[in-house]
Design a protein around this motif. Structure first.
Motif, PDB file in Angstrom:
ATOM      1  N   ASP A 133      16.872  10.091  39.413  1.00  0.00           N
ATOM      2  CA  ASP A 133      16.283   9.889  40.736  1.00  0.00           C
ATOM      3  C   ASP A 133      16.709  11.022  41.682  1.00  0.00           C
ATOM      4  O   ASP A 133      15.905  11.510  42.485  1.00  0.00           O
ATOM      5  N   LYS A 176      14.377  13.904  43.488  1.00  0.00           N
ATOM      6  CA  LYS A 176      14.482  14.168  44.923  1.00  0.00           C
ATOM      7  C   LYS A 176      14.778  15.649  45.166  1.00  0.00           C
ATOM      8  O   LYS A 176      14.149  16.298  46.015  1.00  0.00           O
ATOM      9  N   LEU A 195      10.484  10.316  50.250  1.00  0.00           N
ATOM     10  CA  LEU A 195      11.070   9.027  49.862  1.00  0.00           C
ATOM     11  C   LEU A 195      12.586   9.169  49.767  1.00  0.00           C
ATOM     12  O   LEU A 195      13.092  10.217  49.363  1.00  0.00           O
ATOM     13  N   GLU A 203      14.288   4.643  47.059  1.00  0.00           N
ATOM     14  CA  GLU A 203      12.858   4.331  46.948  1.00  0.00           C
ATOM     15  C   GLU A 203      12.262   4.981  45.698  1.00  0.00           C
ATOM     16  O   GLU A 203      11.456   4.382  44.982  1.00  0.00           O
ATOM     17  N   SER A 258      13.261   2.810  42.785  1.00  0.00           N
ATOM     18  CA  SER A 258      12.525   1.560  42.558  1.00  0.00           C
ATOM     19  C   SER A 258      11.069   1.838  42.183  1.00  0.00           C
ATOM     20  O   SER A 258      10.493   1.167  41.309  1.00  0.00           O
ATOM     21  N   THR A 259      10.481   2.864  42.810  1.00  0.00           N
ATOM     22  CA  THR A 259       9.101   3.228  42.466  1.00  0.00           C
ATOM     23  C   THR A 259       9.006   3.568  40.979  1.00  0.00           C
ATOM     24  O   THR A 259       8.120   3.098  40.255  1.00  0.00           O
TER      25      THR A 259
END
Ligand SMILES: Cc1ncc(C[n+]2csc(CCOP(=O)(O)OP(=O)(O)O)c2C)c(N)n1
Ligand SMILES: [Mg+2]
Lengths: 449, 481
Positions: B317, B321, B371, B375, B378-379
């Motif tokens: 994640d 990002k 995001l 987020e 979870s997406t």
């Protein structure tokens, strides 16, 4: 009178069967076949004609007393010519029997090839000539032995006619059991790759196979459809350049006739007036396409446009011979190229992988076999005219069968080419002794000859 | 009876010779062939003591691959006259039902193999013909015909396994290249193919079982263990966004086939997805000039930072990002090819490669730059689980401006990925590993390899973007923006 005479001649043979009756003879007589009979001492003639067919002739008793007969020939339409070939021809007994023997041998040789193919003794490409025998034999009978021949892959018969023994041809066809070579201690099996090539005693030393056989002034079978036509043009050019009086007979099929390179060759041949007879052996089909479906015009003898042409019944050996004689005289005299279309038929499929009945009916094939077969028609000519009797016919058939049977044995027993033979005969020059050539990878370097 | 037995032996040995003839060296072949001829001659003369001379009709090979066939129907009856070209019978080969024609003229004297007989071997005697005029009642069926009908398969071909160094090995060019490249001795490798043929599978299996490389005496030892792949990596290797998901979503390996014979192949039917992958990726690799650039990222700060978090987010994640904000900072990288030229994408939509049963799919984390990491997490979880159920909507996996493929959890050091057109770039993430730096300090290093479409992305631009990515991932505070 004549008819009765003939009947008595033929019926003297104990082997004479009712189906060899003379009803046909009578029809043919009515149709204008005239027979010149020469009564008298035939032995004298035999002694006077020292020929390679001596054996045959000498074996003959006094059974038949006809020594030559004149036959009316099939009609030959012409293109851009004032006159065509002769309408009648004389056939001597010697020639008749010789032709009959050659036909029988070719037919049986091709049958043997078919049988060996079905037993997997022959593999790969294999195109048979059965049905077209009169073409090769008739043509060869009217040209000189130094005249050149070049043809396509359907070449077994031509190879035989040009003097190669049947055993050498069948040996060339019979694929080796195996062929291996060894590199870095590892042996490689080439038998799959070389399937279709033959035995060492084959006429191309087992390295040519069905489509690649050669002989004196015989430039062989050629596997690329149509490619032999420009080559034939080149051979004719060489003859003209050397001014040696030889001509080149360049053969191709109805399928090949539609190719561009054929027309390019026509152009140059006419432009330079080359001594070449272009021969389109029209057997009705290419690989599976009938001439009607493939050609804008099926009058192949006219397709040289500015080149004169003759259309010839390729199922009648005498017509083929006379037409070829005419064409050879024409082109040898310096008048430039001439085109012959021989209408003929092939009995087998295109090659051994073609059953031959998917684009034409079995009935069509069988009806041609029954009505137009060149061997049958020559046999009838010989018997009906009295040039031969049923004994002669039986004997020739038996001899042909024995010759081919013996050849089959030779072919099956022949040794495979040795491994190193792969590298021989690569150069036309014969002083390449010891010169190393590369194999299919860098590890293989072998001396050639 | 004794004669029959003898004949049977001859048949058997004849068979044997034919077969071994295919695998022995050339010198002995000559002798073998002669021997075959002898056998044949003997055989034929021994059966031809018949009242009437006959022509034997043998089962024909009507296709090059035919070994045996079925006589579907006899078209001619016993006693019927046959002209050359007449159909004798219909034979079903391995490919089709084909007519068998006669080459010869004569009378069909005796049908030896009746219609309906299956598995009739090529060259088996099926009928006898005589010349016209012969009495067919006088025809004798060759004795011991059944010997011909059942060519004894007594020779065990595997017994020719390659212990005898003089014996040669059958193999295809592919196998030969394999052996030459890795200098393996074919005779040490058990061959499982027909007639002792050495198969590629045999070689691979041998290598997998740590087979010794082959070196000639005096030649330097060549180690092949590293050069030789022991198993083939899947062409498109799946990626897992989170370790927790790895267990449930193993890529489906082809089911092992009945391991007994290396000769057998199982064709795995293409799924639609596999077909699409195959088509698009080969287009990509063939048509896009791929260029590659790698950088090593020091991950210690991020690892430290992640440990202190209360929410559970994966390294992946963070990587998403970091890539997203780097694209924001270097927007020229966020491009797609429109067929003629590069087109700037307005949004940073990151496609993430996810393995499913059917193959790799790339659901999109849209506007990933805006995001929060949680987020993104979870997406992606939602997308990945629906991807595995095959429940993604097309817009959830079609499009995207940049792709990330992460094999870190498989312990891959680094790899390069195939661009997912029309995108310009794909980032391949390797696993984090411990390395010493120049000060002999231990660091956690992750290698990121960027594949770029060189038509749109110059090497310099790729380097600039990787520099941005590196500094972002190395400073976790930036990822919280
Ligand atoms: C250049 C080329 N094209 C195609 C082939 C395949 N081919 C082999 S024979 C053949 C048909 C030729 O038919 P035709 O010229 O009528 O000769 P035939 O077989 O009837 O004697 C074809 C298409 C080939 N050998 N070479
Ligand atoms: Mg043709």
């Amino acid at each position: 009178m004549l008819r009765a005479g003939l009947r008595s001649l033929t019926s003297t043979s104990p082997l004479n069967k009712p189906d060899l009756n003379t009803a046909r003879t009578y029809e043919q007589l009515k149709a204008g076949v005239s027979i010149k009979m020469r009564m008298g001492c035939i032995l004298k003639i035999i002694v006077a004609s020292p020929s390679k067919k001596g054996l045959l002739v000498r074996a003959r008793g006094l059974a038949s007393e006809v020594n030559e007969a004149e036959f009316e020939l099939s009609d030959c339409p012409i293109h851009k010519l004032d006159s065509g070939p002769a309408k009648k021809a004389v056939l001597t007994r010697d020639d008749g029997l010789h032709f009959y023997r050659q036909m029988q041998v070719i037919r049986r040789m091709e049958n043997a090839a078919s049988t060996m193919y079905k037993s997997k003794v022959i593999r790969g490409f294999c195109h048979l000539y059965s049905g077209q025998e009169a073409c090769a034999i008739g043509m060869q009978a009217a040209i000189h032995k130094d005249d050149s021949i070049i043809t396509a892959y359907r070449c077994h018969a031509w190879t035989y006619i040009r003097g190669i023994p049947v055993a050498d041809i069948l040996s060339e066809l019979a694929a080796p059991c195996m062929l291996m070579y060894e590199v870095n201690d590892v042996k490689y099996d080439l038998s799959e790759k070389l399937k279709g090539e033959g035995r060492k005693n084959g006429c191309s030393k087992g390295k040519g196979g069905s489509m690649h056989m050669y002989g004196h002034e015989y430039y062989g079978g050629n596997g690329i459809v149509g490619a032999q036509v420009p080559l034939g043009g080149g051979i004719a050019l060489a003859h003209k350049y050397r001014d040696n009086g030889q001509i080149c007979v360049t053969l191709y099929g109805d399928g090949a006739a539609n190719q561009g390179q054929v027309f390019e060759t026509y152009n140059m041949a006419k432009l330079w007036d080359l001594p070449v007879i272009f021969v389109c052996e029209n057997n009705g089909y290419g690989m599976g396409t009938s001439v009607e479906r493939a050609a804008a015009t099926t009058e192949y003898h006219t397709r040289g446009d500015y080149i004169p042409g003759i259309k010839v019944d390729g199922m009648d050996i005498l017509t083929v011979r006379e037409a070829t004689r005419f064409a050879a005289d024409f082109t040898r005299s310096g008048k430039g190229p001439i085109l012959m279309e021989l209408t003929t038929y092939r009995y087998y499929g295109h090659s051994m992988s073609d059953p031959g009945t998917s684009y034409r009916s079995r009935d069509e094939v069988q009806s041609i076999r029954k009505t137009r077969d060149p061997i049958m028609s020559l046999r009838e000519k010989l018997l009906d005219s009295g040039l031969a009797d049923t004994d002669d016919i039986k004997r020739i058939e038996k001899e042909a069968k024995e010759e081919v049977d013996a050849a089959v044995k030779v072919a099956q027993a022949g040794p495979e080419p040795a491994l190193d033979d792969l590298f021989l005969d690569v150069y036309a020059d014969d002083n390449m002794e010891g010169h190393k050539i590369r194999g299919c990878d860098n590890w293989i370097r072998q001396a050639t000859n | 009876m004794a004669a029959q037995g003898w004949l049977r032996t001859m048949q058997v040995s004849m068979n044997y010779i034919w077969r071994t003839a295919n695998i022995r060296g050339p010198s002995c072949i000559k002798a073998k062939v002669l021997c075959i001829q002898e056998c044949r001659r003997t055989f034929i003369t021994s059966i031809v003591r018949q009242a009437v001379p006959t022509t034997q009709i043998l089962m024909p090979a009507l296709s090059p691959t035919m070994e045996e066939g079925t006589i579907v129907k006899w078209v001619k009856k016993e006693g019927e006259a046959i002209a050359p070209g007449d159909m004798l019978c219909e034979i079903e080969t391995d490919k089709a039902t084909i007519a068998m024609d006669s080459d010869e003229e004569g009378i069909l004297a005796k049908i030896i193999v009746p219609e309906g007989t299956k598995n009739v071997k090529v060259n088996q005697l099926i009928a006898l013909m005589v010349e016209e005029g012969e009495d067919i009642t006088q025809v004798e069926v060759p004795l011991d015909t059944d010997v011909v009908t059942n060519p004894a398969e007594t020779t065990d071909h595997s017994s020719h396994s390659h212990t005898d160094p003089k014996e040669s090995v059958l193999m295809s060019p592919a196998v030969r290249i394999l052996l030459e490249t890795y200098r393996l001795n074919p005779r040490l490798i058990p061959a499982t193919g027909p007639k002792g043929r050495l198969l590629k599978g045999d070689v691979l299996r041998y290598v997998a079982q740590e087979g010794k490389p082959f070196t000639k005496p005096g030649e330097a030892e060549v180690t092949t263990k590293t050069a030789m792949p022991t198993t083939m990596p899947p062409l498109v290797t799946p990626l897992q966004p989170d370790k927790s998901e790895t267990t449930e979503a193993k890529p489906v390996a082809p089911k092992p086939q009945s391991a007994s014979r290396g000769t057998e192949y199982t064709d795995l039917p293409n799924s639609n997805m596999r077909r699409t992958i195959a088509k698009r990726l080969s287009e990509s690799k063939a048509n896009i000039p791929h260029t590659y650039a790698s950088t090593n990222c020091v991950m210690d700060s991020l690892i430290q930072f992640r440990k202190g978090l209360s929410v559970k987010v994966s390294m992946n994640d963070f990587i998403i990002k970091a890539a997203a904000i780097s694209l924001k900072q270097v927007p020229e990288m966020n491009v797609v090819w429109n067929g003629k030229e590069a087109e700037l994408s307005g949004q940073v939509d990151i496609s993430v490669a996810v393995a499913t049963e059917a193959g790799l799919i790339t659901p999109i984390v849209k506007t990933a730059d805006s995001l929060a990491v949680a987020e993104i997490s979870s997406t992606l979880k939602d997308l990945a689980s629906r991807a595995r159920e095959g429940k993604l909507k097309p817009q959830e996996f079609q499009g995207g401006s940049f792709t990330i493929s992460n094999l870190g959890m498989y312990g891959i050091t680094e790899f390069s990925a195939v661009i997912n057109p029309p995108q310009a770039c794909i980032l391949a993430i390797g696993g984090t590993r411990l390395l010493f730096n120049a000060d002999e300090k231990i660091q956690s290093i992750m290698t990121a390899t960027l594949s770029c479409d060189r038509r749109m992305v110059d090497d310099e631009l790729a380097a600039r973007w990787l520099e941005a990515f590196k500094s972002n991932i190395e400073k976790p505070s930036r990822l919280l923006l």
